[in-house]
Write an enzyme that holds these catalytic residues in place. Sequence first.
Site, mmCIF file in Angstrom:
data_model
loop_
_atom_site.group_PDB
_atom_site.id
_atom_site.type_symbol
_atom_site.label_atom_id
_atom_site.label_comp_id
_atom_site.label_asym_id
_atom_site.label_seq_id
_atom_site.Cartn_x
_atom_site.Cartn_y
_atom_site.Cartn_z
ATOM 1 N N GLU A 1 17.585 60.585 61.080
ATOM 2 C CA GLU A 1 16.702 60.818 61.248
ATOM 3 C C GLU A 1 17.344 61.926 63.089
ATOM 4 O OE1 GLU A 1 14.155 57.653 59.585
ATOM 5 O OE2 GLU A 1 16.000 57.984 59.855
ATOM 6 N N CYS B 1 13.208 53.491 60.031
ATOM 7 C CA CYS B 1 13.620 52.464 60.738
ATOM 8 C C CYS B 1 13.002 51.525 62.419
ATOM 9 C CB CYS B 1 15.039 51.333 60.641
ATOM 10 S SG CYS B 1 16.094 52.436 62.223
ATOM 11 N N CYS C 1 14.428 54.414 65.109
ATOM 12 C CA CYS C 1 13.982 55.072 65.138
ATOM 13 C C CYS C 1 12.969 55.890 64.917
ATOM 14 C CB CYS C 1 14.696 56.622 63.007
ATOM 15 S SG CYS C 1 16.456 55.991 62.633
ATOM 16 N N THR D 1 38.020 48.526 23.843
ATOM 17 C CA THR D 1 37.840 48.059 24.812
ATOM 18 C C THR D 1 39.772 48.278 24.708
ATOM 19 O OG1 THR D 1 37.662 46.071 25.231
ATOM 20 C CG2 THR D 1 35.524 47.690 25.866
ATOM 21 N N SER E 1 44.806 48.609 27.104
ATOM 22 C CA SER E 1 44.247 49.174 27.117
ATOM 23 C C SER E 1 44.370 50.882 27.535
ATOM 24 C CB SER E 1 42.603 48.847 27.702
ATOM 25 O OG SER E 1 43.677 49.003 29.238
ATOM 26 N N TRP F 1 45.704 54.614 27.856
ATOM 27 C CA TRP F 1 44.978 55.480 28.282
ATOM 28 C C TRP F 1 43.400 55.471 27.098
ATOM 29 C CZ3 TRP F 1 43.537 54.399 33.041
ATOM 30 C CH2 TRP F 1 44.397 53.905 33.978
ATOM 31 N N ARG G 1 33.234 54.281 41.369
ATOM 32 C CA ARG G 1 33.954 53.566 42.178
ATOM 33 C C ARG G 1 33.553 53.164 43.568
ATOM 34 N NH1 ARG G 1 39.908 52.306 40.381
ATOM 35 N NH2 ARG G 1 39.850 50.916 38.473
ATOM 36 N N GLY H 1 37.623 42.519 31.866
ATOM 37 C CA GLY H 1 37.994 42.311 30.104
ATOM 38 C C GLY H 1 36.766 41.498 29.428
#
Length: 375
Positions: free
Chosen positions: A56, A82, A91, A168, A175, A177, A191, A301
Amino acid sequence: MNHPPPVTPMQEALALAQQAIGLSDPNPRVGCVIVAPDGSVIGRGHTQQAGGPHAEIMALRDAAARGADVRGSTVHVTLEPCSHHGRTPPCCDALIAAGIGRVVMAVEDPNPLVAGQGAARLRAAGIAVEHGPLGDEARELNIGFFSRMQRGRPWVRLKAAVSLDGRTALPNGVSQWITGAEARTDGHAWRRRAGAVLTGVGTVLDDNPRLDVRLVPTPRQPLRAIVDSRLETPPDARILDEPGSVLIYAARPDAPQREAALIARRAEIAHVPGATGKVDLPAMLADLAQRGINELHVEAGHKLNGSFVREGLVDEFLVYMAPMLIGSGRELALFGPLEQLAAAPRLRWLGIERIGADLRLLARPERTDQPWPSA
């Protein structure tokens, strides 16, 4: 010729809120659009880094920079303004002082310090307040913030890359790729959403990962966390080389020399012992929530994955499936064996999308105790 429907102010505010991904944590991702009485958009903004201005305030500053008069205007915001003093002033007070005439909010703030009080304060000042559209979408964008406020734990997203037959890794742990470059880049975008990325010591020993965000741009790196009951993380592990914080969860303070070596590498050690001599995962999640972690991204894992599944701690599965067969190898999650299919954890699909040569599968456990919305 068919033309796409015009974008509504709340749709634009939601798009602005998405720009706060990877920036605003631990604060929620919020977008704001100010519409003048004549229907023109005169201000836009989204939440900045923690301690910085909220959506805001950014929208009011944008309107001021345009020389626009906001008195009597309508504010479209994806989360209730808020009403409390945190790192920044409320705000609500800024909107009242600016002479805003109406506020349309997508969803109520789950923070107990707000939770309807923002809307009440605005109404008490004579400002009309309405619940607008896209409430589910606004909540979904902040699913981790809602989880932390309402459950006292982060939203746990378990990410894995698997073959068509659900492996996997090879039996020896190799693993890299299974999936292609496009899927790995997409995984880094997930991520970036997280406040923390977590793995187990087995993955540290097998793969020596960096566990940072590097394949997509990000204004900040998430906290990196390791579940390491016996403090077996090598002091020269690559995860300790990267800038930023590393938090290692251990079970018992009985390895002072190993602990000192890791602390010398700037790691923080947290002891959360469980009854079995391993890390107490629910206690770990509560600790992460206390640290302001909204979304926890787990890349571990099959053993640690199995522990999360067995204890019912996974809120969402993010699985990349490659068009290959591995045969004998490591599974996504080691738990069981089950004696009846009825005991198998049931999931519901949220999305299936092709990413390069691979598929991205998104699924959540079937829930009866919490009304978590679909994506």
